[in-house]
Scaffold this motif. Structure first.
Motif, mmCIF file in Angstrom:
data_model
loop_
_atom_site.group_PDB
_atom_site.id
_atom_site.type_symbol
_atom_site.label_atom_id
_atom_site.label_comp_id
_atom_site.label_asym_id
_atom_site.label_seq_id
_atom_site.Cartn_x
_atom_site.Cartn_y
_atom_site.Cartn_z
ATOM 1 N N GLU A 459 26.779 17.089 33.910
ATOM 2 C CA GLU A 459 26.048 16.538 32.774
ATOM 3 C C GLU A 459 26.974 16.402 31.564
ATOM 4 O O GLU A 459 27.774 17.290 31.289
ATOM 5 N N PRO A 460 26.871 15.284 30.847
ATOM 6 C CA PRO A 460 27.709 15.109 29.659
ATOM 7 C C PRO A 460 27.399 16.147 28.588
ATOM 8 O O PRO A 460 26.237 16.518 28.387
ATOM 9 N N VAL A 461 28.454 16.641 27.928
ATOM 10 C CA VAL A 461 28.314 17.612 26.848
ATOM 11 C C VAL A 461 28.856 16.977 25.580
ATOM 12 O O VAL A 461 30.016 16.567 25.528
ATOM 13 N N LEU A 462 28.010 16.890 24.548
ATOM 14 C CA LEU A 462 28.388 16.266 23.279
ATOM 15 C C LEU A 462 28.876 17.348 22.321
ATOM 16 O O LEU A 462 28.290 18.433 22.242
ATOM 17 N N ASN A 463 29.938 17.087 21.608
ATOM 18 C CA ASN A 463 30.415 18.091 20.655
ATOM 19 C C ASN A 463 29.517 18.131 19.429
ATOM 20 O O ASN A 463 28.652 17.268 19.226
ATOM 21 N N SER A 464 29.706 19.146 18.605
ATOM 22 C CA SER A 464 28.798 19.369 17.473
ATOM 23 C C SER A 464 28.830 18.223 16.469
ATOM 24 O O SER A 464 27.814 17.926 15.828
#
Length: 745
Positions: A459-464
């Motif tokens: 799953e894609p993980v978006l940075n803050s």
């Protein structure tokens, strides 16, 4: 230069006790310092300007150090008796996770009971640990602490094996029995060559002081620069070989001068002036070749080159100072403790079996040349099949945690799980609204998942900040499989609107390293050949000799790469050198002896630099002897025979020592060390026999007086750095100058 070295050697001989004490104190102080304040070792695999480095930078800046290489540790669980979802096993796993959370620097622990954490069989699972604030150079110690915290599962019979994303080349290599074996073999050769225990111990003692000094310097340098984990073993291999050889050349010359009736200090001075100059030039070629790796574009290789060169510098310094000091202290006792049936003296007329071989070659140079070329071509031909590629833990030593974790990961999650790709996309427009998932994230996952050879996409993980997205991609192929590189290229070729895609991870990093090294190899090779030829031109003032020597060294390199291809790429005896078959293959008897092994892309270039320098050693000593004989009487054929006769035994002894040392290091469990051991041993053996015994003498006979030809304009501008080492009082110098002038006319 010979005069300066002669005066230095004479000074050391007169003050032998002082020089010996200073070297012992220096070696002891550096060794103690390295033990009390050991410098960290760290393979800096960063390659500035590559796509993998860009992915790494985005991951570090956007997601924090817990996602960097070295910031994540995995512990592989294997329950042979039943599934990990059983309540008793699940409770033990949870206790282990709680204990791991209490280990310093742990910021997050992911249990196996998550999506992707358990294998389909439910018997293999992953505990993923993220770290921050730890010393990455001491990751091995941190990993051991994490593994110890997993003891609750082991008490229940569950196997818990720490894993990491490194390659065999990343593992710390510790010295051991191979050095002892190498020194023992060298001592046997020296005893046979000299026939006295005292003489045999001088090169051994000198080399040990040199190695202790060099390793101490290298260890302390770890506080200032990134020292690769291979540095100590490479320094030991090269330093032990050249340290013994250089002292051997000096000692052989000194004993001959004593036999001729010279006083001890006069013999030491002339030895330092003549053979000492050859040692300086020979060591200089090795250092030049290693320093040229700075142009390789691969930081780890660059650092490994110049740090390994430190051991060569120490070998040269001990040879031109400590050896004369020992010879001055011992005097005629250098021949004490003589052994029976060893170290037979040369006949009074100076003839020897090597002189006879030189005469035989000089009478039929064309036939010898043709036969030598044919043999060397046959030895070099297999090099065309040399197979380069990442060397993953599937080829690691059986019984190690790294090899066991690799096998468990492959069995549970597929071969690609041992080398996942890290895809990081730099978003052109920051994402503010995270629910539902932005279209660019969905598109990225779908497009990457559709690439041929991709087995799974996380799953894609978006940075803050919403400026970058990261997802883990598992290919269908093991890291050492060439098809894994095709997957990297395909993912990098994706064009997604609103995002710039970059690929990092072990496989991508090695692909970039291979491409960078392939691009820089012609430059490195050209610089090494040109600078080495220039050094020989300064030493012998002959363009023909310089060009010929460079070509001969390239020939010996071809034979070494041919041997590597036969043993590793074609697999004809890989098991015989202690390599284990890769994980997942049939374990039949023949498979354990013959299987193909990829060779990391940086190894051939490193081997080239080392071997080119080492091969030049024997060239310098042989040419020096031939030139001195030619200057005495002006007969080229006779000079070749006499030069080969005077150096044949000592070069053979030196080569036997080198080969023994390198073969001893093949016993190391590390695949990289085995590859270096095979390549170095074969190259030195071929160089000291076929090339120096047949090819070089044949070509020198055919070239005749052109061996020492030099254009008048070039002779005028070249500085006088002759390494022949004639004494100022030598009455034969006028005749020698006349012969040199005639040869250059």
């Amino acid at each position: 230069m010979s005069g300066l070295l002669g005066r230095l050697g004479g000074w050391c001989a007169r003050r032998g006790a002082v020089v010996l004490t200073l070297w012992i104190l220096l070696a002891a102080a550096l060794t103690a310092g390295s033990l009390l304040f050991p410098g960290p070792v760290n393979n800096n695999v960063a390659i500035p300007g590559t796509d993998a480095q860009r992915a790494h930078d985005l991951m570090r800046d956007g997601f924090g150090p817990g996602y960097e290489r070295g910031g994540t540790v995995q512990i592989v669980l294997y329950s042979a008796d039943g599934p990990l979802v059983d309540e008793r096993r699940k409770s033990a796993v949870q206790r282990a996770v709680d204990a791991i959370r209490r280990v310093p620097h742990v910021t997050e622990v992911l249990t196996p009971y998550r999506i992707g954490g358990l294998a389909p069989s439910l018997q293999i699972g992953l505990i993923t640990v993220r770290l921050e604030g730890h010393d990455v150079s001491r990751l091995a110690e941190t990993t051991r602490a994490l593994s110890a915290a997993a003891e609750p599962v082991r008490r229940l019979g569950i196997e818990a094996v720490p894993a990491d994303s490194g390659t065999p080349a990343d593992k710390e290599i510790k010295t051991g029995a191979s050095e002892v074996i190498g020194v023992a073999c060298a001592l046997l050769v020296l005893l046979f060559a000299f026939g006295t225990l005292v003489a045999a111990m001088i090169p051994i003692f000198t080399a040990l002081v040199s190695i202790a000094t060099g390793l101490g310097v290298i260890s302390l340098l770890g506080h200032l620069v990134d020292v690769p984990k291979q540095a100590s073993i490479m320094a030991t291999m090269i330093g032990l070989g050249v340290g013994i050889d250089y002292a051997l050349f000096l000692l052989s010359r000194h004993r001959k001068l004593l036999d001729d009736g010279l006083a001890v200090r006069d013999a030491v001075r002339r030895t330092a002036a003549g053979s000492g100059g050859a040692v300086v030039f020979a060591g200089g070629t090795v250092i030049i070749a290693l320093s040229a790796l700075l142009l390789g574009g691969f930081p780890m290789l660059q650092t490994l080159g110049w740090i390994t060169g430190i051991s060569v510098v120490c070998a040269v310094l001990t040879s031109i100072t400590l050896v004369p000091a020992l010879l001055g202290l011992l005097g005629h006792r250098v021949d004490a403790l003589r052994l029976p049936l060893a170290g037979r003296r040369r006949p009074a007329d100076g003839s020897s079996g090597w002189t006879g071989l030189g005469r035989w070659v000089s009478r039929r140079p064309w036939r010898v040349l043709a036969l030598s070329v044919a043999v060397l071509a046959a030895l070099t031909a297999p090099a065309l099949a040399l197979k380069l590629g990442p060397l993953d833990e599937g080829y690691g030593d059986r019984g190690t945690d790294a090899r066991r974790s690799y096998e468990l990961m492959q069995a549970g999650f597929g071969p690609g799980s041992n080398g996942p790709l890290v895809v990081v996309a730099d978003l052109r427009e920051p994402v503010a609204d995270r629910e539902p998932a932005p279209a660019v994230l969905r598109t990225l996952k779908e497009r990457v998942g559709a690439v041929e050879g991709v087995a799974h996409v996380g799953e894609p993980v978006l940075n803050s900040a919403g400026t970058a997205v990261m997802l883990q991609v598992v290919p269908e192929f093991a890291p050492s499989d060439p098809r894994a590189l095709d997957v990297v290229k395909a993912v990098r070729g994706l064009r997604i609107e609103g995002a710039s895609v970059h690929v990092g991870g072990e496989v991508a990093g090695m692909a970039d390293a291979g491409a960078r090294i392939a691009d820089r190899t012609p430059t490195v090779v050209g610089v090494v050949v040109l600078l080495s030829a220039l050094l020989l031109l300064l030493a012998f003032r002959s363009p023909v000799v310089a060009i010929k020597a460079a070509l001969m060294n390239l020939v010996s390199l071809g034979a070494a790469f041919g041997a590597l291809s036969l043993v590793f790429s074609l697999g004809l005896g890989s098991g015989l050198v202690g390599m284990d078959p890769p994980a997942g293959v049939d374990m039949s008897y023949l498979t354990t002896l013959f299987f193909s092994v990829p060779i990391d892309s940086y190894i051939p270039l490193m081997l080239f630099a080392v071997l080119f320098g080492l091969s030049m050693d024997y060239e310098v000593f042989l040419l020096t002897a031939v030139r001195q004989a030619y200057l005495r009487h002006g007969d080229n054929r006779r000079a070749v025979a006499e030069g080969l006769g005077s150096t044949g035994r000592v070069i053979t002894s030196a080569a036997l020592i080198m080969v023994s040392v390198f073969v001893a290091f093949i016993a190391y469990p590390d695949p990289m060390v085995k590859i270096f051991g095979v390549g170095l041993a074969v190259a030195v053996a071929v160089d000291a026999t076929i090339i120096r015994g047949f090819l070089v003498p044949a070509t020198m006979v055919l070239l005749g007086r052109y061996n020492w030809w030099c254009p008048a304009w070039l002779d005028r501008i070249l500085p006088d750095l002759s390494i022949e080492g004639h004494d100022e009082e030598d009455p034969g110098q006028d005749r020698e100058r006349d012969l040199v002038g005639a040869a250059r006319a």
